[in-house]
Design a protein around this motif. Structure first.
Motif, PDB file in Angstrom:
ATOM      1  N   ALA A  91       0.846  -1.189   0.000  1.00  0.00           N
ATOM      2  CA  ALA A  91       0.000   0.000   0.000  1.00  0.00           C
ATOM      3  C   ALA A  91       0.882   1.240   0.000  1.00  0.00           C
ATOM      4  N   LEU A  92       0.310   2.333  -0.426  1.00  0.00           N
ATOM      5  CA  LEU A  92       0.948   3.643  -0.363  1.00  0.00           C
ATOM      6  C   LEU A  92       0.243   4.457   0.702  1.00  0.00           C
ATOM      7  N   ARG A  93       1.003   4.903   1.689  1.00  0.00           N
ATOM      8  CA  ARG A  93       0.450   5.747   2.736  1.00  0.00           C
ATOM      9  C   ARG A  93       0.776   7.208   2.452  1.00  0.00           C
ATOM     10  N   VAL A  94      -0.204   8.073   2.753  1.00  0.00           N
ATOM     11  CA  VAL A  94      -0.064   9.502   2.519  1.00  0.00           C
ATOM     12  C   VAL A  94      -0.168  10.213   3.856  1.00  0.00           C
ATOM     13  N   LEU A  95       0.881  10.933   4.235  1.00  0.00           N
ATOM     14  CA  LEU A  95       0.896  11.688   5.484  1.00  0.00           C
ATOM     15  C   LEU A  95       0.852  13.167   5.161  1.00  0.00           C
ATOM     16  N   ASP A  96      -0.136  13.850   5.736  1.00  0.00           N
ATOM     17  CA  ASP A  96      -0.413  15.249   5.442  1.00  0.00           C
ATOM     18  C   ASP A  96      -0.526  16.003   6.753  1.00  0.00           C
ATOM     19  N   ALA A  97       0.268  17.052   6.923  1.00  0.00           N
ATOM     20  CA  ALA A  97       0.295  17.787   8.187  1.00  0.00           C
ATOM     21  C   ALA A  97      -1.069  18.355   8.565  1.00  0.00           C
ATOM     22  N   GLY A  98      -1.952  18.573   7.598  1.00  0.00           N
ATOM     23  CA  GLY A  98      -3.263  19.138   7.889  1.00  0.00           C
ATOM     24  C   GLY A  98      -4.355  18.115   8.129  1.00  0.00           C
ATOM     25  N   ALA A  99      -4.028  16.826   8.113  1.00  0.00           N
ATOM     26  CA  ALA A  99      -5.059  15.783   8.182  1.00  0.00           C
ATOM     27  C   ALA A  99      -5.821  15.809   9.501  1.00  0.00           C
ATOM     28  N   ALA A 100      -5.108  15.966  10.617  1.00  0.00           N
ATOM     29  CA  ALA A 100      -5.777  15.939  11.921  1.00  0.00           C
ATOM     30  C   ALA A 100      -6.759  17.095  12.060  1.00  0.00           C
ATOM     31  N   ALA A 101      -6.351  18.283  11.625  1.00  0.00           N
ATOM     32  CA  ALA A 101      -7.233  19.448  11.718  1.00  0.00           C
ATOM     33  C   ALA A 101      -8.498  19.246  10.885  1.00  0.00           C
ATOM     34  N   ARG A 102      -8.352  18.647   9.711  1.00  0.00           N
ATOM     35  CA  ARG A 102      -9.533  18.393   8.879  1.00  0.00           C
ATOM     36  C   ARG A 102     -10.471  17.385   9.531  1.00  0.00           C
ATOM     37  N   ARG A 103      -9.932  16.468  10.313  1.00  0.00           N
ATOM     38  CA  ARG A 103     -10.780  15.507  11.024  1.00  0.00           C
ATOM     39  C   ARG A 103     -11.335  16.092  12.314  1.00  0.00           C
ATOM     40  N   GLY A 104     -10.844  17.251  12.730  1.00  0.00           N
ATOM     41  CA  GLY A 104     -11.361  17.905  13.931  1.00  0.00           C
ATOM     42  C   GLY A 104     -10.835  17.327  15.219  1.00  0.00           C
ATOM     43  N   VAL A 105      -9.631  16.731  15.203  1.00  0.00           N
ATOM     44  CA  VAL A 105      -9.029  16.195  16.424  1.00  0.00           C
ATOM     45  C   VAL A 105      -7.745  16.950  16.724  1.00  0.00           C
ATOM     46  N   SER A 106      -7.479  17.181  18.025  1.00  0.00           N
ATOM     47  CA  SER A 106      -6.303  17.984  18.371  1.00  0.00           C
ATOM     48  C   SER A 106      -5.716  17.673  19.737  1.00  0.00           C
ATOM     49  N   ARG A 107      -6.354  16.761  20.518  1.00  0.00           N
ATOM     50  CA  ARG A 107      -5.820  16.498  21.850  1.00  0.00           C
ATOM     51  C   ARG A 107      -6.143  15.073  22.293  1.00  0.00           C
ATOM     52  N   ILE A 108      -5.347  14.608  23.250  1.00  0.00           N
ATOM     53  CA  ILE A 108      -5.562  13.302  23.868  1.00  0.00           C
ATOM     54  C   ILE A 108      -6.079  13.527  25.283  1.00  0.00           C
ATOM     55  N   ALA A 109      -7.225  12.951  25.607  1.00  0.00           N
ATOM     56  CA  ALA A 109      -7.738  12.992  26.978  1.00  0.00           C
ATOM     57  C   ALA A 109      -7.156  11.811  27.747  1.00  0.00           C
ATOM     58  N   ARG A 110      -6.750  12.069  28.997  1.00  0.00           N
ATOM     59  CA  ARG A 110      -6.078  11.051  29.803  1.00  0.00           C
ATOM     60  C   ARG A 110      -6.729  10.911  31.173  1.00  0.00           C
ATOM     61  N   PHE A 111      -6.620   9.712  31.728  1.00  0.00           N
ATOM     62  CA  PHE A 111      -6.950   9.527  33.134  1.00  0.00           C
ATOM     63  C   PHE A 111      -5.871  10.203  33.982  1.00  0.00           C
ATOM     64  N   PRO A 112      -6.207  10.606  35.236  1.00  0.00           N
ATOM     65  CA  PRO A 112      -5.180  11.183  36.119  1.00  0.00           C
ATOM     66  C   PRO A 112      -4.070  10.168  36.406  1.00  0.00           C
ATOM     67  N   LEU A 113      -2.864  10.685  36.586  1.00  0.00           N
ATOM     68  CA  LEU A 113      -1.739   9.826  36.960  1.00  0.00           C
ATOM     69  C   LEU A 113      -2.050   9.114  38.271  1.00  0.00           C
ATOM     70  N   ASP A 114      -1.833   7.800  38.292  1.00  0.00           N
ATOM     71  CA  ASP A 114      -2.157   6.980  39.468  1.00  0.00           C
ATOM     72  C   ASP A 114      -0.980   6.073  39.791  1.00  0.00           C
ATOM     73  N   PRO A 115      -0.264   6.351  40.888  1.00  0.00           N
ATOM     74  CA  PRO A 115       0.875   5.471  41.236  1.00  0.00           C
ATOM     75  C   PRO A 115       0.464   4.003  41.387  1.00  0.00           C
ATOM     76  N   ALA A 116      -0.779   3.752  41.813  1.00  0.00           N
ATOM     77  CA  ALA A 116      -1.234   2.374  41.995  1.00  0.00           C
ATOM     78  C   ALA A 116      -1.425   1.635  40.675  1.00  0.00           C
ATOM     79  N   ALA A 117      -1.386   2.374  39.564  1.00  0.00           N
ATOM     80  CA  ALA A 117      -1.541   1.740  38.253  1.00  0.00           C
ATOM     81  C   ALA A 117      -0.235   1.128  37.746  1.00  0.00           C
ATOM     82  N   ARG A 118       0.833   1.252  38.526  1.00  0.00           N
ATOM     83  CA  ARG A 118       2.080   0.528  38.242  1.00  0.00           C
ATOM     84  C   ARG A 118       1.972  -0.838  38.922  1.00  0.00           C
TER      85      ARG A 118
END
Length: 238
Positions: A91-118
């Motif tokens: 396959a041929l993959r196409v990477l475009d710097a504007g792709a994320a903005a066109r999809r309307g995504v810009s951030r990752i939501a995360r759970f709070p840091l939890d020491p017990a999750a180690r």
């Protein structure tokens, strides 16, 4: 370095890998190719698979063919092109710097840091083959190198992992998947010298297909789908 500082460093590196100009979120297309040349939307010339490589021909301004083996890259028409292979298909993959903005995504939501999750785990090294399915329905067989036994919320679970250059990798889902978090997530952690590992779920991360539908991520194998919640790590892309 304390846990919080180390985690913040990991988050900064992760953000760059995702949102950088040619980062994970920049994938705009994956075009599967055959021996018959095709015209591809937004790209000049015609494209096909030949002799184990992606071939672009009749490209204005280019003398001869553009040939990309799997993993090789080239800039063309304002985008980055990358050869890709899966089970012998190209396959041929196409990477475009504007792709994320066109999809309307810009951030990752995360759970709070939890020491017990180690969580401590016991590594049982044994090679096994298991059937796998990708998000696009492709079926294959994956080779797994170990099982890591864990205790989560008082319940025993097992994580089938694959070894890659000194790291264990796995896809997993849990009771938050599809509601509080993406339907599945990925994990990487160092291969221990002995049988005892530490699995840090604060570093559970979203698969590339959370950022672009053009990735073909492999789903968790049945044993890596748990009924207990893992409220740590990356949740969803927004």
């Amino acid at each position: 370095m304390d846990l919080r500082a180390a985690h913040e460093d990991w988050v900064r590196e992760r953000e760059e890998r995702v949102w950088g100009e040619r980062g994970i979120a920049s994938l705009a297309a994956t075009h599967w190719l055959w021996t018959e040349p095709l015209e591809l939307e937004g790209l000049p010339g015609r494209w096909c698979a030949r002799d184990g490589v992606v071939v672009g021909e009749a490209i204005d301004g280019l003398d001869g063919e553009l040939r990309l083996a799997p993993g090789e890259e080239a800039e063309l028409a304002g985008v980055l092109l990358r050869g890709f292979e899966r089970d012998g298909s190209l396959a041929l993959r196409v990477l475009d710097a504007g792709a994320a903005a066109r999809r309307g995504v810009s951030r990752i939501a995360r759970f709070p840091l939890d020491p017990a999750a180690r969580v401590p785990g016991v590594v049982r090294r044994r090679t096994s083959e298991q059937p796998t399915t990708s998000v696009d329905g492709h079926r294959a067989t994956g080779e797994f190198d170990a099982i890591v036994e864990l205790q989560l919320d008082g319940e025993s679970v097992a994580l089938a992992v694959q070894e890659d250059d000194g790291w264990y990798f796995a896809a997993f889902s849990d009771a938050t998947s599809g509601a509080e978090s993406h339907p599945f997530r990925f994990l990487r952690f160092p291969v221990p010298e002995g049988e005892h590992a530490v699995v840090d779920f604060n570093r559970a991360y979203l698969p590339p297909c959370a950022f672009s539908d053009h990735y073909v991520c492999v789903l968790p194998v049945p044993g890596n789908r748990w009924s207990v919640p893992v409220r740590a790590g990356e949740r969803v892309v927004e």
